[in-house]
Design a protein around this motif. Structure first.
Motif, PDB file in Angstrom:
ATOM      1  N   VAL A 106       2.481  -1.488  -4.935  1.00 41.92           N
ATOM      2  CA  VAL A 106       2.766  -0.078  -5.205  1.00 41.92           C
ATOM      3  C   VAL A 106       3.047   0.659  -3.898  1.00 41.92           C
ATOM      4  CG1 VAL A 106       1.865   2.078  -6.167  1.00 41.92           C
ATOM      5  CG2 VAL A 106       1.352  -0.100  -7.294  1.00 41.92           C
ATOM      6  N   VAL A 107       2.190   0.421  -2.893  1.00 41.39           N
ATOM      7  CA  VAL A 107       2.389   1.058  -1.583  1.00 41.39           C
ATOM      8  C   VAL A 107       3.762   0.696  -1.024  1.00 41.39           C
ATOM      9  CG1 VAL A 107       1.565   1.232   0.794  1.00 41.39           C
ATOM     10  CG2 VAL A 107      -0.087   1.063  -1.086  1.00 41.39           C
ATOM     11  N   SER A 108       4.085  -0.588  -1.031  1.00 40.70           N
ATOM     12  CA  SER A 108       5.356  -1.046  -0.488  1.00 40.70           C
ATOM     13  C   SER A 108       6.534  -0.416  -1.206  1.00 40.70           C
ATOM     14  CB  SER A 108       5.437  -2.571  -0.584  1.00 40.70           C
ATOM     15  OG  SER A 108       6.661  -3.049  -0.062  1.00 40.70           O
ATOM     16  N   SER A 109       6.454  -0.352  -2.528  1.00 41.80           N
ATOM     17  CA  SER A 109       7.551   0.231  -3.303  1.00 41.80           C
ATOM     18  C   SER A 109       7.712   1.719  -3.014  1.00 41.80           C
ATOM     19  CB  SER A 109       7.297   0.014  -4.799  1.00 41.80           C
ATOM     20  OG  SER A 109       8.304   0.612  -5.574  1.00 41.80           O
ATOM     21  N   VAL A 110       6.592   2.445  -2.998  1.00 45.30           N
ATOM     22  CA  VAL A 110       6.646   3.890  -2.768  1.00 45.30           C
ATOM     23  C   VAL A 110       7.192   4.207  -1.393  1.00 45.30           C
ATOM     24  CG1 VAL A 110       5.233   5.970  -2.492  1.00 45.30           C
ATOM     25  CG2 VAL A 110       4.821   4.430  -4.411  1.00 45.30           C
ATOM     26  N   ARG A 111       6.796   3.427  -0.400  1.00 44.73           N
ATOM     27  CA  ARG A 111       7.242   3.722   0.960  1.00 44.73           C
ATOM     28  C   ARG A 111       8.744   3.484   1.149  1.00 44.73           C
ATOM     29  NH1 ARG A 111       4.078   6.896   1.252  1.00 44.73           N
ATOM     30  NH2 ARG A 111       2.102   6.895   2.412  1.00 44.73           N
ATOM     31  N   GLY A 112       9.381   2.879   0.192  1.00 40.79           N
ATOM     32  CA  GLY A 112      10.837   2.746   0.258  1.00 40.79           C
ATOM     33  C   GLY A 112      11.558   4.050   0.013  1.00 40.79           C
ATOM     34  N   TRP A 113      10.866   5.038  -0.581  1.00 38.17           N
ATOM     35  CA  TRP A 113      11.561   6.290  -0.906  1.00 38.17           C
ATOM     36  C   TRP A 113      10.702   7.553  -0.790  1.00 38.17           C
ATOM     37  CZ3 TRP A 113       9.231   8.496  -5.236  1.00 38.17           C
ATOM     38  CH2 TRP A 113       8.475   7.613  -6.032  1.00 38.17           C
ATOM     39  N   SER A 114       9.406   7.409  -0.469  1.00 38.02           N
ATOM     40  CA  SER A 114       8.543   8.584  -0.384  1.00 38.02           C
ATOM     41  C   SER A 114       7.489   8.412   0.700  1.00 38.02           C
ATOM     42  CB  SER A 114       7.843   8.827  -1.729  1.00 38.02           C
ATOM     43  OG  SER A 114       6.894   9.877  -1.631  1.00 38.02           O
ATOM     44  N   GLN A 115       7.130   9.532   1.345  1.00 41.93           N
ATOM     45  CA  GLN A 115       6.054   9.543   2.334  1.00 41.93           C
ATOM     46  C   GLN A 115       4.820  10.261   1.809  1.00 41.93           C
ATOM     47  OE1 GLN A 115       5.993   7.848   5.310  1.00 41.93           O
ATOM     48  NE2 GLN A 115       7.832   6.977   4.384  1.00 41.93           N
ATOM     49  N   ILE A 116       4.659  10.303   0.492  1.00 49.96           N
ATOM     50  CA  ILE A 116       3.481  10.917  -0.106  1.00 49.96           C
ATOM     51  C   ILE A 116       2.220  10.245   0.435  1.00 49.96           C
ATOM     52  CG2 ILE A 116       3.580   9.331  -2.093  1.00 49.96           C
ATOM     53  CD1 ILE A 116       2.437  11.595  -3.812  1.00 49.96           C
ATOM     54  N   PRO A 117       1.174  11.016   0.758  1.00 53.45           N
ATOM     55  CA  PRO A 117      -0.063  10.396   1.250  1.00 53.45           C
ATOM     56  C   PRO A 117      -0.670   9.454   0.207  1.00 53.45           C
ATOM     57  CG  PRO A 117      -0.076  12.764   1.673  1.00 53.45           C
ATOM     58  CD  PRO A 117       1.084  12.495   0.781  1.00 53.45           C
ATOM     59  N   ILE A 118      -1.123   8.303   0.668  1.00 47.44           N
ATOM     60  CA  ILE A 118      -1.759   7.308  -0.193  1.00 47.44           C
ATOM     61  C   ILE A 118      -3.089   6.911   0.425  1.00 47.44           C
ATOM     62  CG2 ILE A 118      -1.599   5.007  -1.221  1.00 47.44           C
ATOM     63  CD1 ILE A 118       1.447   5.248  -1.055  1.00 47.44           C
TER      64      ILE A 118
END
Length: 230
Positions: free
Chosen positions: A65-77
């Motif tokens: 999930v982290v890897s996928s999100v970081r492809g298009w968003s910098q939302i804090p995780i």
């Protein structure tokens, strides 16, 4: 007033039942997901301000999930997981997670990590020509580091190391990320090399190098730059 929205991703009902009212009491709007697929959809459509993410999801590993999100968003995780192995922390942080909280945890610690991640991401989104920590000033435009009227002379690599940490203030930056970013991929495993440079840097920037307040060690994982509000 619009509440900041937390996406809570965890497939354990007891965690959801515990955190839902606790986060609402802390002043957040809470939306929930129980799978990686639901989390990705919610991040794309529900506009959360931060994600609290378990690694052990039923359909995929949280690191995916982290890897996928970081492809298009910098939302804090912020990772929230019972996995306590350093390798799990390092992998999640290298993929782009902002922080890592182990289960079992205290709600006070978690909400503090949420506030820190939100604050530092807001700063990262803004133009930050000068970064300040414990009286140390880093002028990233003029490439000057000073404490009061005293100019602190750093080597180019020391400056690059310091500014990399400072630009990710409040967030753990792993050994591998620091080494590959400052010295290149060939040095990704040179931990002794990194420790020597961190030691040299602390001698120059810390009030008390034996008790550092600016560049803090995350044992076995990396380092964290603390700003005035940490």
């Amino acid at each position: 007033m619009t509440l900041e929205r937390v996406l809570l991703v965890d497939d354990e009902p007891q965690i959801q039942r515990f955190l839902r009212p606790a986060l609402r009491a802390a002043g957040y709007e809470v939306i929930e997901a129980m799978t990686g697929a639901e989390a990705l959809k919610a991040i794309a459509t529900a506009a959360p301000d931060i994600v609290i993410l378990d690694l052990g999801l039923p359909d995929m590993d949280g690191k995916e999930v982290v890897s996928s999100v970081r492809g298009w968003s910098q939302i804090p995780i912020v990772i929230l997981s019972a996995r306590d192995r350093e390798s799990e922390k390092i992998a999640a942080l290298d993929l782009g997670a902002d922080d890592y909280v182990e289960k079992p945890f205290g709600i006070g610690e978690l909400t503090a990590r949420i506030r820190t991640a939100l604050r530092h991401r807001a700063k990262a989104d803004a133009v930050m020509p000068v970064i300040v920590s414990d009286g140390l000033s880093i002028d990233t435009v003029r490439r000057l580091v000073s404490r009061g009227e005293e100019h602190i002379r750093l080597t180019p690599k020391e400056y690059d190391l310091l500014t990399l940490l400072a630009r990710h203030a409040g967030r753990v930056v792993t050994h591998k990320t620091l080494l590959t970013s400052v010295w290149g991929p060939a040095h990704g495993e040179d931990l002794h090399y990194l420790r020597v440079f961190i030691g040299q840097l602390r001698q120059k920037i810390e009030r008390d190098p034996s008790a550092p307040r600016i560049v803090r060690t995350e044992p076995g994982v990396g380092y964290r730059f603390a700003d005035n509000e940490d």
